[in-house]
Write a protein that holds these residues in place. Structure first.
Motif, PDB file in Angstrom:
ATOM      1  N   ARG A   1      -0.285   6.061  -6.733  1.00 43.29           N
ATOM      2  CA  ARG A   1      -1.393   5.288  -7.039  1.00 43.29           C
ATOM      3  C   ARG A   1      -2.159   4.803  -5.843  1.00 43.29           C
ATOM      4  N   ALA A   2      -3.389   5.096  -5.503  1.00 47.93           N
ATOM      5  CA  ALA A   2      -4.066   4.706  -4.450  1.00 47.93           C
ATOM      6  C   ALA A   2      -4.937   3.544  -4.648  1.00 47.93           C
ATOM      7  N   VAL A   3      -4.402   2.463  -3.892  1.00 49.26           N
ATOM      8  CA  VAL A   3      -5.166   1.234  -4.314  1.00 49.26           C
ATOM      9  C   VAL A   3      -5.627   0.794  -2.761  1.00 49.26           C
TER      10      VAL A   3
ATOM     11  N   LEU B   1      -5.650  -4.980  -1.655  1.00 47.67           N
ATOM     12  CA  LEU B   1      -4.182  -5.500  -1.736  1.00 47.67           C
ATOM     13  C   LEU B   1      -4.168  -6.508  -0.884  1.00 47.67           C
ATOM     14  N   LEU B   2      -4.751  -6.660   0.439  1.00 52.14           N
ATOM     15  CA  LEU B   2      -4.677  -7.748   1.460  1.00 52.14           C
ATOM     16  C   LEU B   2      -5.327  -8.752   0.789  1.00 52.14           C
TER      17      LEU B   2
ATOM     18  N   PHE C   1       0.958  -1.326   0.074  1.00 46.07           N
ATOM     19  CA  PHE C   1      -0.019   0.092  -0.074  1.00 46.07           C
ATOM     20  C   PHE C   1       0.667   1.229   0.014  1.00 46.07           C
ATOM     21  N   LEU C   2       1.763   1.081   0.754  1.00 43.58           N
ATOM     22  CA  LEU C   2       2.724   2.491   0.986  1.00 43.58           C
ATOM     23  C   LEU C   2       3.612   2.610  -0.400  1.00 43.58           C
TER      24      LEU C   2
END
Ligand code: DC
Length: 228
Positions: A166-168, A173-174, A158-159
């Motif tokens: 890019r904001a996912v 993501l998990l 994420f970071l």
């Protein structure tokens, strides 16, 4: 041992294998081979050619056409697909799922494992992947199974993406990480498992430097013992 050594670093996606393996290779004066990049290149070939990722027979038929090559430019690994440098393209998100799908096809594994062994022959190598200690280099002097909690791996990803603008969503993501862990460890062909003689390193609460130091120290003592 013929004077050369191999360090095998296996573990799930996002545990920091490639960052760590690259630095370990630098410290030990060895080449670094990221085998995941090779599966990614084959996955990219299937995506580009419109081959369905659940059509394993078609993937196997096409696998020999996906010519994967690895070269070292200024000490860094570059991956080529049919002569084209795809080192950046294989990092795109859809390629992760494609790589996971093709890596379950036995013929794909056979072709890539043979190539990986050729690259390792006659040189000092640090190789990372899922089956290096169990299958590709079962005689490696050092085997490490590098892992971290799924939540920690998703947070790191994420970071990393956020830093690239890019904001996912973290939850997505998990979920992707859990899905890949499941696929990689339950497939019939060379599933991801810790080799019986591998050292388990859990990086959840460790810095990259600490992980690198741990593995370099292990390698120096093992390789020293084997040469003594
Ligand atoms: O490490 P990575 O995320 O770049 O790997 C991409 C995919 O390839 C992943 O789903 C697992 C698979 N893989 C494998 O099956 N065997 C390897 N030695 C390396 C990667």
């Amino acid at each position: 041992m013929s004077g050369h050594f191999a360090v095998a670093i296996d573990g799930p996606a996002g545990a920091g294998k490639s960052t760590v393996a690259k630095r370990v290779a630098g410290a030990l004066d060895a080449i670094y081979l990221d085998t995941g990049a090779m599966y990614r290149a084959v996955g990219l070939y299937m995506l580009r050619n419109g081959i369905a990722l659940d059509d394993t027979a078609r993937i196997a038929r096409n696998a020999p056409r996906a010519q994967v090559d690895v070269r070292y430019v200024d000490g860094a690994q570059r991956v080529y697909l049919c002569g084209e440098d795809v080192s950046a393209a294989i990092r795109e998100n859809p390629v992760s799922a494609a790589a996971s799908a093709v890596s379950a096809v036995p013929l794909v594994r056979e072709l890539l494992v043979a190539r990986q062994r050729e690259i390792a022959a006659g040189t000092n190598v640090v190789m990372d992947g899922r089956d290096i200690g169990t299958k590709v280099l079962p005689d490696a002097a050092v085997k490490v199974f590098l892992t971290a909690a799924a939540e920690v791996r998703a947070r790191r990803r994420f970071l990393e993406l956020q830093a690239k603008g890019r904001a996912v969503p973290y939850e997505q993501l998990l979920e992707e990480i859990r899905q890949r862990d499941h696929n990689d460890s339950t497939r019939a062909a060379s599933p991801m498992v810790q080799a019986a003689d591998a050292v388990l390193v859990d990086s959840s609460d460790m810095t990259i430097e600490e992980v690198v130091e741990t593995i370099v120290a292990l390698a120096k003592s093992r390789v020293g013992e084997a040469r003594a």
